[in-house]
Write an enzyme that holds these catalytic residues in place. Structure first.
Site, PDB file in Angstrom:
ATOM      1  N   SER A 122      31.749   5.127  32.171  1.00 54.08           N
ATOM      2  CA  SER A 122      31.908   6.511  32.586  1.00 54.08           C
ATOM      3  C   SER A 122      33.106   7.138  31.868  1.00 54.08           C
ATOM      4  CB  SER A 122      32.046   6.577  34.109  1.00 54.08           C
ATOM      5  OG  SER A 122      31.926   7.897  34.574  1.00 54.08           O
TER       6      SER A 122
ATOM      7  N   HIS B  96      23.764   6.073  37.309  1.00 56.85           N
ATOM      8  CA  HIS B  96      25.096   5.948  36.726  1.00 56.85           C
ATOM      9  C   HIS B  96      25.681   4.557  36.993  1.00 56.85           C
ATOM     10  CE1 HIS B  96      28.654   7.599  34.883  1.00 56.85           C
ATOM     11  NE2 HIS B  96      29.409   7.238  35.901  1.00 56.85           N
TER      12      HIS B  96
ATOM     13  N   ASP C 168      20.495   8.522  34.977  1.00 56.20           N
ATOM     14  CA  ASP C 168      21.888   8.778  35.367  1.00 56.20           C
ATOM     15  C   ASP C 168      21.941   9.940  36.357  1.00 56.20           C
ATOM     16  OD1 ASP C 168      24.683   9.612  35.383  1.00 56.20           O
ATOM     17  OD2 ASP C 168      24.922   8.347  33.618  1.00 56.20           O
TER      18      ASP C 168
END
Length: 840
Positions: free
Chosen positions: A697, A804, A770
């Site tokens: 991330s 994610h 995601d």
């Protein structure tokens, strides 16, 4: 209860054999027969495994999750299956209003792999004598949302079946039964059930019995879809999974409409409460005779997720009649990015009263740019909810929270974003507010701790939404208790303090020893003479103990064994060092099993940048050298089993006052990385020619920036990042200035702008589904094309059905294999560097 979003980080991968990589990749100088055989771009897709020793450690059974009963007599030990299969992750999914729903169950799409989910077994353990009772859970159980009744006599949980979610209740004997009958619990919006204070009744949202078939989409469009705006600014972050059209609106209404039902777990009786509606929040009052209800209504937004939709806020009686309408709230579209909605917000019950409602209203229209003497005021109204609300207090800064002790003393917290300060005030009836604390938000050493509430916290994943209360704060005479992590220059030393509310003097009644990490968990009596702690060391797994405040001994009440003995001979050292501008940094150095003193190893640095208001806060030490090490999921720590040293979480502070921290993001990032490389080389452990970097991330964003602006690393592994900040133009991470305010900063912080400068190999990975704001898969896709267009050595892997946070067992193992393969080829087996310059 409701509207919760969990963002977890998980990942996966590989076998033994020569690597097959993108055709632009260079061959390593030395072939390593241990390189994992991952599929190349022209190969059929397949999941592969990392080396057997990694798989063995990965599959170790995790330690149980632990839930303390409110009566302080029992522990619920929850045994969970940590990873769903890719088949489970590939179940049908609807993306509606920022949430993901499995239409077969009418619950969350991912029902395994998040904290508090995928539980397969529950054991009740008495603290007094250690006796255990196994709860009779249903066969092939998939349990979540475990919570004790207020008196601890019963335990409720949800069980997810293939086409429904059931409510179950167990008693102290371990006997359990489904109490929802033929009803299907509706968990689409989050946690659907709450206990009432009679310890028998659960208030739950259920699928309406009269609901018909799912509304079908017409194959022929009725007309174009239109969005419009007439002169009103409505900036919004780049949310995922929003409603797109009229068909999505119908599906949202269909799956999120619920009937509130009261289930009596003692008698088996049930009763409908009120009429079906889209229930965003349902929270019983502490006295159990009223319910806070927030109902979502049309028009649904196509710009923001469900928590910003228009809604009606009401107080109902237990029978479903409206006792008071508190607000008819518009959509949050147009709310300033650093502000709050202009109307009432933050509705919640006062913890120490049977039925007193609190809420907040902005006095500045929700806009922090307004110059006003007070930002917010807090209002209150008590049953029977007639007359006008009473103003309790005003805040100069933005309201944070208001909680009460069981003696009626309030603790009001306010926050100032610009100065990064937080203040807490003591509110006593008939007296002027008194300041308890004024401290820097990001200064860990200054944190006084959190007040200890009467009930223990819920199990992971078992919390509620707006009404999530652990009861009032325990107050004995003038004293309350504060528990904290105890950050210090020597690492975390958790503590328990007595605070006298009259004198504001504290007395430390417990602090973890320097040789272990012992954390306060829950009180076992109101006088805090006995309390529960969790004790662990580098070699001893976390176990729970009863401590007597006056005694130096502790009585261990659980006996969890080491689930991963094969990693216990990994060496660990806490390291401090300094950046070239004087900012003090820290990291943890891990050395692989069998390391020989004096050997220089390939080193992988795995990090995540953070913003700070000043160098003092950035220099503080957090974490504990005594924490018991567990390697789970897609942890980069598995690289230790392949012969790497790991420089874990090296501090990457971005320092600047107010909103200016990112003005020098690149320079500070490279300086922090340079200091970390120099330190690990200076220690005689790292080989400067064999350094790799990675992150997930914002850590993936960091990785790309380090490769674009330095030559410190031989290769990088960037997972689920955002690389073009113009695609998040209304702010990102802690940056709240917009693209149009600081376009040069957005460009400078975007590695996409500097793709032509990336000269070292980079592997990009992204979940195809995601769900994180700002990290749309197109971020990695376009960055890959930019890198490829400039002839970079780059591999781009997308993970089917993954969000994610990666979850499926097959995915996680595959990611591990990809990491090992990539770093083996371009770091471990790399030849001497052609450039030693940190800066380009």
């Amino acid at each position: 209860m409701f509207i919760r979003s969990a963002r977890m980080i998980g990942l996966a991968v590989a076998l033994v054999g020569p690597a097959l990589l993108h055709p632009t990749a260079q061959s390593p100088r030395r072939e390593d027969p241990g390189l994992a055989q991952v599929p190349g771009a022209s190969d059929p897709p397949k999941y592969v495994l990392p080396p057997p020793n990694v798989v063995e450690a990965f599959d170790a059974e995790p330690l149980p999750q632990v839930l303390v009963s409110p009566n302080r007599q029992v522990l619920a030990l929850l045994k969970a299956r940590p990873h769903p299969t890719i088949a489970e992750l590939s179940q049908p999914m609807l993306r509606l209003a920022g949430l993901r729903v499995n239409p077969k169950t009418n619950g969350p799409h991912r029902s395994v792999g998040l904290p508090g989910t995928g539980i397969q077994a529950i054991t009740l353990k008495k603290l007094a004598d250690g006796n255990e009772v196994r709860v009779a859970v249903p066969p092939q159980a998939r349990i979540s949302h475990v919570k004790f009744s207020p008196d601890g006599s019963r335990l409720a949980f949800l069980n997810t079946k293939d086409a429904a979610i059931e409510l179950w209740v167990a008693d102290a004997s371990g006997a359990a039964r489904a109490v929802s009958g033929a009803d299907r619990i509706n968990a689409a919006a989050g946690d659907p059930c709450d206990w009432l204070n009679d310890n028998a009744t659960l208030l739950c949202t259920a699928v309406p019995a009269s609901r018909g078939a799912e509304p079908g989409a017409s194959p022929v469009p009725a007309g174009p879809n239109v969005r419009e705006n007439y002169g009103k600014a409505a900036p919004a972050p780049t949310y995922e999974d929003l409603l797109k059209d009229a068909n999505d609106d119908r599906l949202f209404e269909y799956y999120f409409t619920s009937q509130l039902v009261a289930y009596n777990s003692a008698t088996g009786a049930k009763a409908a409460v009120g009429r079906p509606a889209i229930l965003a929040t349902v929270t019983p009052s502490p006295g159990g005779q009223h319910v806070l209800v927030e109902k979502i209504k049309r028009p649904f937004s196509h710009l923001i997720p469900i928590n910003g939709f228009p809604r009606e806020v009401e107080i109902w009686t237990r029978g479903g009649d409206v006792a008071r309408r508190l607000g008819d709230l518009p959509s949050h579209e147009g709310t300033p990015l650093t502000g709050v909605e202009p109307g009432p917000r933050g509705f919640h019950w006062r913890e120490d009263q049977p039925a007193t409602m609190l809420w907040v209203e902005a006095l500045d229209g929700g806009d922090p740019r307004m110059k006003v003497p007070f930002r917010d005021h807090i209002l209150s109204i008590a049953a029977p909810f007639s007359g006008e609300p009473t103003e309790l207090a005003k805040t100069e800064w933005r309201y944070g929270s208001l909680v009460y002790t069981d003696a009626g003393v309030g603790l009001l917290t306010e926050n100032d974003r610009v100065s990064r300060h937080t203040r807490t005030w003591i509110l006593e009836p008939g007296a002027a507010p008194r300041q308890a604390w004024d401290r820097r938000q990001d200064a860990a050493y200054e944190n006084p701790g959190t007040p200890v509430a009467r009930r223990s916290a819920p199990a992971p994943g078992g919390g509620r939404g707006a009404g999530n209360s652990n009861g009032p704060i325990i107050q004995a005479g003038d004293v309350i208790y504060l528990a904290g992590e105890g950050a210090s220059p020597e690492g975390d030393r958790p503590f328990l303090d007595r605070l006298n509310l009259k004198t504001l003097k504290t007395e430390r009644i417990f602090r973890s020893g320097a040789e272990a990490l012992e954390t306060f968990i829950a009180p076992l009596d109101d006088g805090m003479t006995r309390f529960l702690t969790r004790y662990e060391t580098q070699k001893e797994p976390p176990n729970y103990s009863v401590r007597n405040r006056e005694a130096t001994s502790r009585r261990q009440v659980t006996d969890f064994k080491d689930p991963q003995p094969q990693i216990r001979n990994i060496l660990r050292q806490y390291v401090t060092y300094q950046r070239n501008d004087g900012v003090k940094l820290s990291a943890t150095l891990y050395l692989p099993p069998g390391y020989k003193q004096g050997d220089r190893l390939p080193v992988i640095m795995w990090a995540y940048p953070r913003e700070f208001g000043d160098a003092g806060a950035a220099s503080q030490v957090t974490g504990s050298p005594n924490q018991f090490m567990q390697i789970r999921g897609v942890s980069h720590m598995f690289l230790l089993l392949s012969g790497y040293a790991i420089f874990d979480n090296p501090a990457m502070p971005i320092v600047g006052p107010g909103e200016t921290a990112n003005d020098h993001y690149v320079e500070q990032l490279v300086a922090s990385a340079q200091a970390a490389v120099d330190k690990v080389v200076e220690m005689g452990v790292g080989d400067r020619d064999r350094m790799g970097v990675g992150g997930h991330s914002y850590g993936g964003f960091m990785t790309a920036n380090l490769l674009a602006h330095s030559r410190l690393f031989r290769a990088g592994f960037a997972e689920s990042g955002a690389y073009n900040r113009s695609l998040t133009p209304f702010g990102f991470q802690s940056e709240r200035r917009t693209f149009w305010e600081v376009p040069d900063l957005y460009a400078k912080m975007s590695p996409f702008w500097y793709a032509h400068q990336v000269k070292d190999p980079i592997l990009l990975m992204h979940g195809e589904a995601d769900d994180n704001s700002g990290t749309f898969p197109i971020q990695s896709e376009r960055f890959y094309m930019a890198l490829k267009g400039h002839g970079a050595t780059v591999r781009y892997v997308t993970l089917p059905d993954e969000a994610h946070g990666y979850a499926a067992r097959e995915t996680l193992l595959h990611v591990l294999a990809e990491r090992i393969n990539w770093f083996d080829k371009y770091v471990k087996n790399a030849g001497p560097k052609t450039s030693t310059s940190a800066q380009r």
